[in-house]
Design a protein around this motif. Structure first.
Motif, mmCIF file in Angstrom:
data_model
loop_
_atom_site.group_PDB
_atom_site.id
_atom_site.type_symbol
_atom_site.label_atom_id
_atom_site.label_comp_id
_atom_site.label_asym_id
_atom_site.label_seq_id
_atom_site.Cartn_x
_atom_site.Cartn_y
_atom_site.Cartn_z
ATOM 1 N N VAL A 130 -0.045 -1.208 -10.829
ATOM 2 C CA VAL A 130 -0.597 -0.352 -9.789
ATOM 3 C C VAL A 130 -2.086 -0.632 -9.789
ATOM 4 C CG1 VAL A 130 -0.964 2.035 -9.025
ATOM 5 C CG2 VAL A 130 1.160 1.394 -10.217
ATOM 6 N N ARG A 131 -2.599 -1.059 -8.653
ATOM 7 C CA ARG A 131 -4.014 -1.414 -8.620
ATOM 8 C C ARG A 131 -4.861 -0.148 -8.743
ATOM 9 N NH1 ARG A 131 -5.955 -4.850 -3.611
ATOM 10 N NH2 ARG A 131 -4.412 -6.304 -4.404
ATOM 11 N N CYS A 162 -2.326 9.138 0.528
ATOM 12 C CA CYS A 162 -1.829 8.293 -0.568
ATOM 13 C C CYS A 162 -0.642 8.978 -1.237
ATOM 14 C CB CYS A 162 -2.964 8.103 -1.573
ATOM 15 S SG CYS A 162 -2.515 7.037 -2.928
ATOM 16 N N SER A 163 0.369 8.198 -1.617
ATOM 17 C CA SER A 163 1.517 8.752 -2.340
ATOM 18 C C SER A 163 1.025 9.394 -3.637
ATOM 19 C CB SER A 163 2.485 7.630 -2.710
ATOM 20 O OG SER A 163 2.746 6.820 -1.596
ATOM 21 N N SER A 164 1.807 10.339 -4.148
ATOM 22 C CA SER A 164 1.401 11.010 -5.390
ATOM 23 C C SER A 164 1.535 10.040 -6.570
ATOM 24 C CB SER A 164 2.296 12.223 -5.632
ATOM 25 O OG SER A 164 3.600 11.773 -5.944
ATOM 26 N N PRO A 165 0.789 10.284 -7.645
ATOM 27 C CA PRO A 165 0.885 9.400 -8.809
ATOM 28 C C PRO A 165 2.321 9.323 -9.335
ATOM 29 C CG PRO A 165 -0.994 10.871 -9.039
ATOM 30 C CD PRO A 165 -0.278 11.299 -7.794
ATOM 31 N N GLU A 166 3.061 10.442 -9.298
ATOM 32 C CA GLU A 166 4.455 10.444 -9.793
ATOM 33 C C GLU A 166 5.321 9.533 -8.923
ATOM 34 O OE1 GLU A 166 2.990 13.573 -8.770
ATOM 35 O OE2 GLU A 166 2.021 13.470 -10.740
ATOM 36 N N ARG A 167 5.111 9.606 -7.590
ATOM 37 C CA ARG A 167 5.899 8.783 -6.661
ATOM 38 C C ARG A 167 5.603 7.295 -6.916
ATOM 39 N NH1 ARG A 167 9.670 7.209 -4.255
ATOM 40 N NH2 ARG A 167 10.540 8.372 -5.970
ATOM 41 N N ILE A 168 4.332 7.014 -7.091
ATOM 42 C CA ILE A 168 3.947 5.610 -7.321
ATOM 43 C C ILE A 168 4.585 5.130 -8.625
ATOM 44 C CG2 ILE A 168 2.025 4.022 -7.711
ATOM 45 C CD1 ILE A 168 0.287 5.777 -5.920
ATOM 46 N N VAL A 189 0.863 -1.192 0.000
ATOM 47 C CA VAL A 189 0.000 0.000 0.000
ATOM 48 C C VAL A 189 0.900 1.243 0.000
ATOM 49 C CG1 VAL A 189 -0.265 -0.019 2.549
ATOM 50 C CG2 VAL A 189 -1.986 1.096 1.139
ATOM 51 N N MET A 190 0.599 2.171 -0.878
ATOM 52 C CA MET A 190 1.489 3.327 -1.045
ATOM 53 C C MET A 190 1.073 4.459 -0.103
ATOM 54 S SD MET A 190 3.622 2.242 -3.283
ATOM 55 C CE MET A 190 4.536 3.739 -3.641
ATOM 56 N N LEU A 191 1.886 4.664 0.909
ATOM 57 C CA LEU A 191 1.606 5.676 1.929
ATOM 58 C C LEU A 191 2.628 6.807 1.800
ATOM 59 C CD1 LEU A 191 1.172 3.196 4.943
ATOM 60 C CD2 LEU A 191 -0.651 4.236 3.594
ATOM 61 N N LYS A 192 2.093 7.966 1.567
ATOM 62 C CA LYS A 192 2.943 9.145 1.310
ATOM 63 C C LYS A 192 3.947 9.401 2.447
ATOM 64 C CE LYS A 192 2.237 13.877 -0.182
ATOM 65 N NZ LYS A 192 1.169 14.766 -0.568
#
Ligand code: SAH
Ligand code: SF4
Length: 372
Positions: free
Chosen positions: A338-339, A316-322, A275-278
């Motif tokens: 990326v789900r 949530c992390s930014s789309p760029e980070r993901i 899970v992408m956590l900023k």
């Protein structure tokens, strides 16, 4: 949104979810064994009938006995919601009025049903909405299989279709930790995969676990389903915080169990969920460490954008980070989809599920707090 508030009728026990050998033991006396038992099974799980009286080729005495003492009822649907993206969520209740949620995610050429294995959860992963709800109880095999049958009723998917299906995949990613309810989950999987009934392939069933290490080997050997591991962090101190079960079964032990997962080969990979956590677990260093950790395990990494819920402390992390994170993993040779968050507007996305009554009672509590 549609809502039904009919009271739960007093129901006879459901035959759904009972293993074939238990049915045989129970009903040999009335002649329900051998080919008669296969006929019953076929009506229940291939044709999906809801009344014993529809089982035209069973002798009258058997139909009468079953009708008087048993039922074929599914969970009650209390609320049904459809997201802008077509994802559907049903709030269901069982005979004791306990509630769970079931989500259907339609995609091109397939549909995934996300089902629950427990009401609430004993584990308290910090980013998960379900984790804020105490475990109420395990679901029975009948209640687990009932979720799939209910969805098949809704999509009119009886008899079991040969070709494309609305419910083609099932994931244990709803409420609860399936490996803490192993026996009932296992019984349910046997029924869902039975060739003469619902007939889902084991490859199309995914069991997601937060990492109950001692049960992983058994899961592979006995169930042979696709395994997903909720990893979410690459260092023990952070994982201890995000997924507290890590204190019991740390990362090294967990990955060791994955290395030994019996059905593992290049064609059957383990999915690691992340899970992408900023600002928490989404740095380049985290991605590189992830790649190092899973080396040698045939795997795919599923990056899940964090789905917020009321009161959650993460972003949530930014789309760029993901994207950057995914790129590092991809370059190391792993598939890293990326789900796409589905059904966020109706709180149907990963980790957003919670019994509605709990939400309401929290809301009431808040109102009382603010009044007091
Ligand atoms: N208990 C099991 C299965 C249910 S959770 C498990 O933990 O694996 C299904 C997936 O959703 C898990 O990977 C879980 O970590 C993830 N999840 C939980 N809360 C989330 C959230 N708020 N946003 C995104 N994913 C979340
Ligand atoms: Fe339970 Fe899974 Fe949520 Fe953790 S992520 S609290 S194990 S449902």
């Amino acid at each position: 949104m549609t809502s039904t508030s009919l009271p739960t009728p007093a129901l006879l026990p459901s035959l759904i979810g009972m293993p074939k050998d238990s049915l045989e033991t129970q009903f040999t006396d009335i002649g329900l064994k051998g080919f008669r038992l296969n006929q019953l099974w076929h009506w229940m799980y291939h044709r999906g009938v809801r009344e014993f009286s529809e089982m035209k080729n069973l002798p009258k005495n058997i139909v009468e006995h079953l009708s008087q003492n048993y039922s074929l009822h599914r969970p009650n649907i209390k609320l049904s919601q459809v997201s802008k993206d077509g994802t559907q969520k049903w709030l269901i209740s069982y005979d004791d009025n306990q509630e769970a949620e079931v989500v259907h995610i339609p995609e091109v050429n397939r549909g995934t049903l996300c089902i629950s294995s427990q009401i609430g959860c004993t584990l308290t992963c910090k980013f998960c909405h379900t984790g804020t709800q105490k475990l109420v109880r395990n679901l029975t095999s009948s209640e687990i299989v009932g979720q799939v049958m209910m969805a098949r009723d809704i999509f009119n998917e009886w008899p079991t279709p040969m070709g494309q299906r609305h419910v083609s995949n099932v994931v244990f990613m709803g409420m609860g930790e399936p490996l803490y309810n192993y026996d009932q989950v296992s019984q349910a999987i046997q029924i869902l995969t039975d060739q003469n009934g619902i007939c889902l392939s084991k490859r199309k069933i995914t069991l997601s676990t937060s990492g109950v290490v001692p049960m992983i080997e058994r899961c592979g050997k006995e169930l042979g389903v696709h395994l997903a591991i909720s990893l979410h962090a690459v260092r023990d101190n952070l994982r201890d915080e995000l997924v507290p079960l890590n204190k019991k079964y740390p990362i090294a032990e967990l990955l060791n169990a994955c290395r030994n997962y019996p059905i593992l080969s290049n064609s059957k990979r383990i999915t690691f969920e992340y899970v992408m956590l900023k600002g928490v677990n989404d740095s380049d260093a985290d991605a590189k460490e992830l790649v190092r950790l899973i080396k040698g395990i045939p795997s795919k990494i599923n990056l899940i954008p964090f789905n917020p819920w009321p009161g959650s402390i993460y972003e949530c992390s930014s789309p760029e980070r993901i994207h950057q994170f995914a790129e590092i993993i991809y370059k190391a040779g792993y598939v890293s989809p990326v789900r796409a968050p589905r059904g966020r507007d109706i709180l149907a996305a990963c980790g957003q599920l919670k019994s509605e009554s709990q939400r309401i009672s929290k809301l009431k509590q808040k109102t009382l707090d603010s009044q007091g």
